[in-house]
Design a protein around this motif. Structure first.
Motif, PDB file in Angstrom:
ATOM      1  N   UNK A   1       0.696  -1.001  -0.486  1.00  0.00           N
ATOM      2  CA  UNK A   1      -0.512   0.095  -0.478  1.00  0.00           C
ATOM      3  C   UNK A   1       1.006   1.098   0.296  1.00  0.00           C
ATOM      4  N   UNK A   2       0.801   2.311  -0.983  1.00  0.00           N
ATOM      5  CA  UNK A   2       1.561   3.239  -1.044  1.00  0.00           C
ATOM      6  C   UNK A   2       0.742   4.683   0.068  1.00  0.00           C
ATOM      7  N   UNK A   3       1.562   5.488   1.136  1.00  0.00           N
ATOM      8  CA  UNK A   3       1.957   6.616   1.722  1.00  0.00           C
ATOM      9  C   UNK A   3       1.090   7.195   1.398  1.00  0.00           C
ATOM     10  N   UNK A   4      -0.196   7.849   1.797  1.00  0.00           N
ATOM     11  CA  UNK A   4      -0.779   9.182   1.227  1.00  0.00           C
ATOM     12  C   UNK A   4       0.527  10.422   0.976  1.00  0.00           C
ATOM     13  N   UNK A   5       0.417  10.724  -0.038  1.00  0.00           N
ATOM     14  CA  UNK A   5       1.225  12.178  -0.606  1.00  0.00           C
ATOM     15  C   UNK A   5       0.492  13.134  -0.047  1.00  0.00           C
ATOM     16  N   UNK A   6       0.974  14.016   1.263  1.00  0.00           N
ATOM     17  CA  UNK A   6       0.443  15.456   1.789  1.00  0.00           C
ATOM     18  C   UNK A   6       0.434  16.693   0.339  1.00  0.00           C
ATOM     19  N   UNK A   7      -0.333  17.143   0.092  1.00  0.00           N
ATOM     20  CA  UNK A   7      -0.292  18.582  -0.437  1.00  0.00           C
ATOM     21  C   UNK A   7      -0.042  19.635  -0.588  1.00  0.00           C
ATOM     22  N   UNK A   8      -0.424  21.243  -1.084  1.00  0.00           N
ATOM     23  CA  UNK A   8      -1.082  21.901  -0.288  1.00  0.00           C
ATOM     24  C   UNK A   8      -1.832  22.608   0.118  1.00  0.00           C
ATOM     25  N   UNK A   9      -2.665  23.638   0.913  1.00  0.00           N
ATOM     26  CA  UNK A   9      -4.128  24.041   1.311  1.00  0.00           C
ATOM     27  C   UNK A   9      -4.750  24.088  -0.529  1.00  0.00           C
ATOM     28  N   UNK A  10      -4.314  24.874  -1.073  1.00  0.00           N
ATOM     29  CA  UNK A  10      -5.034  25.259  -2.084  1.00  0.00           C
ATOM     30  C   UNK A  10      -4.298  23.946  -3.364  1.00  0.00           C
ATOM     31  N   UNK A  11      -3.537  24.364  -3.431  1.00  0.00           N
ATOM     32  CA  UNK A  11      -2.562  23.142  -4.732  1.00  0.00           C
ATOM     33  C   UNK A  11      -2.545  21.699  -4.525  1.00  0.00           C
ATOM     34  N   UNK A  12      -2.166  21.170  -5.488  1.00  0.00           N
ATOM     35  CA  UNK A  12      -1.946  19.845  -4.981  1.00  0.00           C
ATOM     36  C   UNK A  12      -0.648  19.331  -6.365  1.00  0.00           C
ATOM     37  N   UNK A  13       0.055  18.710  -5.403  1.00  0.00           N
ATOM     38  CA  UNK A  13       1.581  18.102  -6.131  1.00  0.00           C
ATOM     39  C   UNK A  13       1.625  17.410  -7.742  1.00  0.00           C
ATOM     40  N   UNK A  14       1.997  17.479  -8.710  1.00  0.00           N
ATOM     41  CA  UNK A  14       2.012  16.827  -9.664  1.00  0.00           C
ATOM     42  C   UNK A  14       2.148  15.784  -9.766  1.00  0.00           C
ATOM     43  N   UNK A  15       2.218  14.489 -10.197  1.00  0.00           N
ATOM     44  CA  UNK A  15       2.923  13.273 -10.579  1.00  0.00           C
ATOM     45  C   UNK A  15       4.774  13.526 -10.632  1.00  0.00           C
ATOM     46  N   UNK A  16       5.534  14.686 -11.546  1.00  0.00           N
ATOM     47  CA  UNK A  16       6.260  15.031 -11.811  1.00  0.00           C
ATOM     48  C   UNK A  16       7.064  15.301 -10.099  1.00  0.00           C
ATOM     49  N   UNK A  17       6.222  15.639  -9.074  1.00  0.00           N
ATOM     50  CA  UNK A  17       7.086  16.131  -8.029  1.00  0.00           C
ATOM     51  C   UNK A  17       6.452  15.223  -7.021  1.00  0.00           C
ATOM     52  N   UNK A  18       5.692  14.733  -7.008  1.00  0.00           N
ATOM     53  CA  UNK A  18       5.008  13.440  -5.978  1.00  0.00           C
ATOM     54  C   UNK A  18       6.258  12.131  -6.985  1.00  0.00           C
ATOM     55  N   UNK A  19       6.402  11.982  -7.452  1.00  0.00           N
ATOM     56  CA  UNK A  19       7.937  10.972  -7.938  1.00  0.00           C
ATOM     57  C   UNK A  19       8.942  11.190  -7.507  1.00  0.00           C
TER      58      UNK A  19
END
Length: 101
Positions: A1-19
């Protein structure tokens, strides 16, 4: 199971940043430990890049700044997309008015 990725208050991180952040457990832990506003500032700064090359460079710099202990991106005036806070005079002049022209 993949750990949840935390985003910002307004913006969501793109796939490239997450990777990029998931690729190094130490960097991911530093990211997850940031406040939502801190994560939001990094994401907004990265998303503001006009070219893919600049975006990639900012993702690399985010990794470096996290390892340096930074909580916000260096030399970034702040997210202008937040609805809980009006943009400051500097943000208005440099980030908002500049884009209109």
């Amino acid at each position: 199971m993949t750990e949840a990725f935390f985003h910002g208050t307004v913006h969501e991180a793109g796939e490239d940043l997450q990777a990029a952040l998931r690729a190094e457990p130490e960097v991911l832990a530093l990211w997850q430990a940031l406040t939502p506003l801190g994560r939001n500032e990094f994401i907004c700064w990265i998303d503001d890049a006009k070219q893919a090359k600049t975006r990639a460079r900012r993702i690399d710099r985010t990794r470096e700044e996290l390892l340096e202990g930074k909580k916000r991106p260096c030399c970034w005036a702040g997210c202008i997309h937040r609805t809980d806070k009006a943009p400051g005079k500097w943000q208005q002049a440099v980030l908002i008015d500049k884009k209109k022209g």
